[in-house]
Design an enzyme around this catalytic site. Structure first.
Site, PDB file in Angstrom:
ATOM      1  N   HIS A 170      59.914  28.219  15.661  1.00 42.03           N
ATOM      2  CA  HIS A 170      59.838  29.664  15.853  1.00 42.03           C
ATOM      3  C   HIS A 170      59.661  29.984  17.334  1.00 42.03           C
ATOM      4  O   HIS A 170      60.395  30.818  17.903  1.00 42.03           O
ATOM      5  CB  HIS A 170      58.662  30.210  15.037  1.00 42.03           C
ATOM      6  N   GLU A 171      58.702  29.321  17.962  1.00 41.83           N
ATOM      7  CA  GLU A 171      58.438  29.573  19.378  1.00 41.83           C
ATOM      8  C   GLU A 171      59.584  29.076  20.256  1.00 41.83           C
ATOM      9  O   GLU A 171      59.861  29.650  21.311  1.00 41.83           O
ATOM     10  CB  GLU A 171      57.126  28.900  19.796  1.00 41.83           C
ATOM     11  N   HIS A 220      62.050  31.883  20.666  1.00 39.45           N
ATOM     12  CA  HIS A 220      61.642  32.820  21.709  1.00 39.45           C
ATOM     13  C   HIS A 220      61.916  32.234  23.096  1.00 39.45           C
ATOM     14  O   HIS A 220      62.430  32.911  23.997  1.00 39.45           O
ATOM     15  CB  HIS A 220      60.148  33.131  21.587  1.00 39.45           C
TER      16      HIS A 220
END
Length: 361
Positions: free
Chosen positions: A25-26, A29
């Protein structure tokens, strides 16, 4: 010795599942932020005090003590400390600041995290299909698995048993077996069982009534047959499995909100317990479970709940319509209130999980 090994396996599985879901997920980003030219201050695996780190040209890559996820710190997204330890906001002239990028680019950074959770699910499902093959239910009267605490399990029926007849009506295959059971909700059935050793017996089982469709159920599933699949076939089935689980989770959430099904939500304790059980059932089960949980994480993060990615997307949409952002202190206050409410909900759900564990003890 076995208990100790089981705890180690469960611990490693929990670290793997939470770590992989949050880090992918990170990473979403991080990659999009780098792509649009935002300065990434830190990319860390884990939380808490730093164990070891590498300072790149502008980004600190760190390993932290609690290995249950990670985070990305973007320049200009939040207030930062200057050389004197004082919180400051990035200048409006700083082109490397997150807040000075166009709205669509900031939205791309935010949505990249949840999208990567779906990508992880696809990769895991494809890997499982390529390794095990494509699963399909066998059309025999043999039981492959049972749902714990449901009528069949309570009656002592075992995986590998065959249900030869229901109320003296022959059930030579799974299709006919399910048709008969589905047609008899809330009824006592007489099942003719043949064990894997060839011994026959008659067992009485009272069916449950499925809350969604009204069918009779006793908590049995067919044996699963795996067929070798190519990478292309595995990819297609991986995409389909991700889409199917996404639809199922969304429908279930809507039904819980509307009261059509009970709001039975599990917290970290229950998730950890399920992960431990999945790890002991084999790598394929653990990877499939990780894929499902990753889909859930991606979906939940898209909800317009303060402190989650979905709420940041809403604020950016408002900014795009208004032509100017909300005041930072107002947005931060909304996120803070939302975070406090989320923590309160998490504590309540965790408390419920703990009570469930004591009830089972």
């Amino acid at each position: 010795m076995r208990k100790g090994g089981g705890k180690v396996l469960t611990t490693l599985a929990i670290v793997f599942v939470f770590g992989s879901m949050v880090m992918i997920h990170e990473l979403g980003h991080y990659m999009v932020a780098k792509w649009i030219g935002v300065k990434v201050i830190e990319f860390s695996f884990g939380f808490g005090p730093k164990i070891v780190g590498y300072q790149g040209k502008e980004t600190l890559y760190a390993l932290r003590i609690i290995p249950l996820g990670g985070f990305v710190k973007l320049h200009g997204m939040d207030a930062e400390d200057d050389a004197h330890g004082k919180a400051v906001i990035a200048s409006s002239y700083d082109v490397r600041s997150f807040m000075n990028k166009p709205v669509w680019q900031r939205m791309a950074v935010i949505v990249a995290g949840p999208i990567m959770n779906f990508v992880l699910a696809i990769i895991l499902f494809v890997g499982v299909f390529a390794y095990l093959g494509i699963p399909s239910p066998g059309n025999t009267n043999m039981i492959g698995s049972l749902v714990p605490e449901k009528p069949a399990a309570a009656a002592g029926i075992q995986p590998g048993d065959k249900i030869l007849a229901v109320n003296n009506e022959l059930t030579p295959n799974w299709t006919r077996l399910t048709e008969v059971i589905w047609s008899k909700p809330d009824q006592v059935l007489s099942l003719t069982i043949e064990s894997d050793k060839g011994k026959q017996q008659t067992v009485s089982v009272k069916t449950d009534k499925d809350a969604q469709n009204g069918h009779g159920v006793i908590g049995i599933a067919p044996e699963i047959i795996y067929t070798h699949a190519s990478i292309l076939q595995s990819t297609r089935f991986g995409l389909e499995r991700t889409l199917d689980f996404t639809k199922f989770i969304m429908v279930s959430l809507v039904q819980m909100v509307t009261g059509k099904i009970p709001a039975d939500v599990g917290g970290p304790v229950m998730i950890a317990q399920v992960i431990g059980e999945g790890a002991h059932q084999g790598l394929a089960n653990l990877l499939s479970l990780t894929g499902v949980l990753s889909i859930q994480l991606g979906l939940i993060n898209l909800f317009p709940i303060p402190a989650l990615d979905g709420s940041r997307l809403v604020f950016l949409l408002v900014e795009g319509v208004r032509g100017k952002p909300l005041r930072p202190e107002k947005e931060n206050m909304i996120h803070l209130v939302g975070f406090v409410l989320l923590m309160a909900l998490m504590i309540a759900v965790t408390y419920k999980d703990v009570l469930r564990l004591f009830d089972k003890a």
